[in-house]
Structure formats: C-alpha cells, structure tokens
Design a protein around this motif. Sequence first.
Motif, mmCIF file in Angstrom:
data_model
loop_
_atom_site.group_PDB
_atom_site.id
_atom_site.type_symbol
_atom_site.label_atom_id
_atom_site.label_comp_id
_atom_site.label_asym_id
_atom_site.label_seq_id
_atom_site.Cartn_x
_atom_site.Cartn_y
_atom_site.Cartn_z
ATOM 1 N N MET A 1 -3.338 -4.141 -3.080
ATOM 2 C CA MET A 1 -2.697 -3.028 -2.359
ATOM 3 C C MET A 1 -2.815 -1.729 -3.152
ATOM 4 O O MET A 1 -3.068 -0.671 -2.577
ATOM 5 N N ALA A 2 -2.636 -1.826 -4.468
ATOM 6 C CA ALA A 2 -2.724 -0.628 -5.309
ATOM 7 C C ALA A 2 -4.140 -0.051 -5.294
ATOM 8 O O ALA A 2 -4.319 1.166 -5.206
ATOM 9 N N LEU A 3 -5.137 -0.927 -5.359
ATOM 10 C CA LEU A 3 -6.521 -0.461 -5.321
ATOM 11 C C LEU A 3 -6.842 0.163 -3.961
ATOM 12 O O LEU A 3 -7.501 1.209 -3.884
ATOM 13 N N PHE A 4 -6.351 -0.450 -2.892
ATOM 14 C CA PHE A 4 -6.527 0.116 -1.550
ATOM 15 C C PHE A 4 -5.891 1.507 -1.485
ATOM 16 O O PHE A 4 -6.522 2.465 -1.012
ATOM 17 N N LEU A 5 -4.660 1.638 -1.972
ATOM 18 C CA LEU A 5 -3.979 2.945 -1.964
ATOM 19 C C LEU A 5 -4.699 3.963 -2.849
ATOM 20 O O LEU A 5 -4.714 5.148 -2.544
ATOM 21 N N LEU A 6 -5.299 3.483 -3.939
ATOM 22 C CA LEU A 6 -6.052 4.391 -4.800
ATOM 23 C C LEU A 6 -7.210 5.004 -4.017
ATOM 24 O O LEU A 6 -7.463 6.211 -4.103
ATOM 25 N N TYR A 7 -7.887 4.200 -3.208
ATOM 26 C CA TYR A 7 -9.000 4.734 -2.432
ATOM 27 C C TYR A 7 -8.541 5.543 -1.223
ATOM 28 O O TYR A 7 -9.230 6.475 -0.805
ATOM 29 N N VAL A 8 -7.365 5.246 -0.695
ATOM 30 C CA VAL A 8 -6.763 6.134 0.309
ATOM 31 C C VAL A 8 -6.508 7.490 -0.351
ATOM 32 O O VAL A 8 -6.822 8.547 0.218
#
Length: 182
Positions: free
Chosen positions: A151-158
């Motif tokens: 989730m953190a990696l996904f949010l980083l790319y968001v």
Amino acid sequence: MLNIPNALTSMRIVFIPVFIVCFYLPYEWAHFASACIFAGVAFTDWLDGYLARKLQQQTKFGAFLDPVADKLMVVSALTLITEHYAEPAITVAAIVMVGREILISALREWMAELGKRAHVKVSEVGKWKTMAQLMALTGLIWSEPGVIYGMALFLLYVAVILTLWSMCVYIKAAWPELMSKD
C-alpha cells in the motif's frame, strides 16, 4: 514571532533527527516507532496551517518556515527509505519528488522576484500530493513487509503522479512569464 502554529512548524524540524535516530535503533519496534513519530509530525503540517487561520496567527515567519520544514521532513524521509530499501522503484520516485521540489522552489522564487508569486501559490493538487506522499513515507518508514509495504509503495507512486501533475500546473501558470522576452 513565536505562536502556536510557528511552534508546531519548528517542532517538525526538531523531530527530523528524532525519527531518523529512532529508525536506526537496534530494536524490533524501532521502525514502527519511527513511523509513528513521522506520522505525528506530518499531522502537524496540517494542524499548524489550520490553527494559523483559525486563531488568525498567520505570520511572515510562518509562511517562510512552513514550506522549509515540510521539505526538510520529506527529503529526510525520502533519503532514509532510499538508503534502507535500495530499490530502483523507490530511488526513482525519490529523485522525481526532490527534483520537483527544487524546480518549484526556484520557480516560486523567480515569480516572487517578478511580483507574481500568487500565480504559483499552492494548488489543490499539491495538497493531495503532500497527503499521499506523507502517508506513503509513513508506511515505508514502518517497513512492514506485505500489505503495508504494498500500500505504501502504491501511495508513493500516486504521490509521484500527483507530483508531476502539480509541477505541470505550476509551470503552466508561470509559462507566460517564462516565455516573455523581458
């Protein structure tokens, strides 16, 4: 002038080494504690602005220090996670985010020299970028494998997408000045 919002902003700067030192402590709970400290300090980013408006305690010093504290906090966290993970996906995201901050800071300074600082004021996209960025960094500092990391990696790319989008918004606003012959 020291008031509650400016004290909160100053506290953000003071707590940068605290969350970094905590991260490197040789205890099982160190990353979680560091993430909690970072999240608490990140919350003050919103709180100091809210209180400054609510209490009518907006100052020139606060207007100067707030973005400095934000950038110091984010760049410190990006450096920490880049070193910790040593993964290209995180390193590229960190470079994009730091590069955008440098470019937009320079653009705002230049526009201020022209007396047109209001053309590149903080946008709504920039606020969403900051929220996604701070949430992603909190999760990555925690460095819990599995769902939290994903989730953190996904949010980083968001946050990277919003970083590039907000950069385009600011450049578009300044474009007429950038292309003028004067």
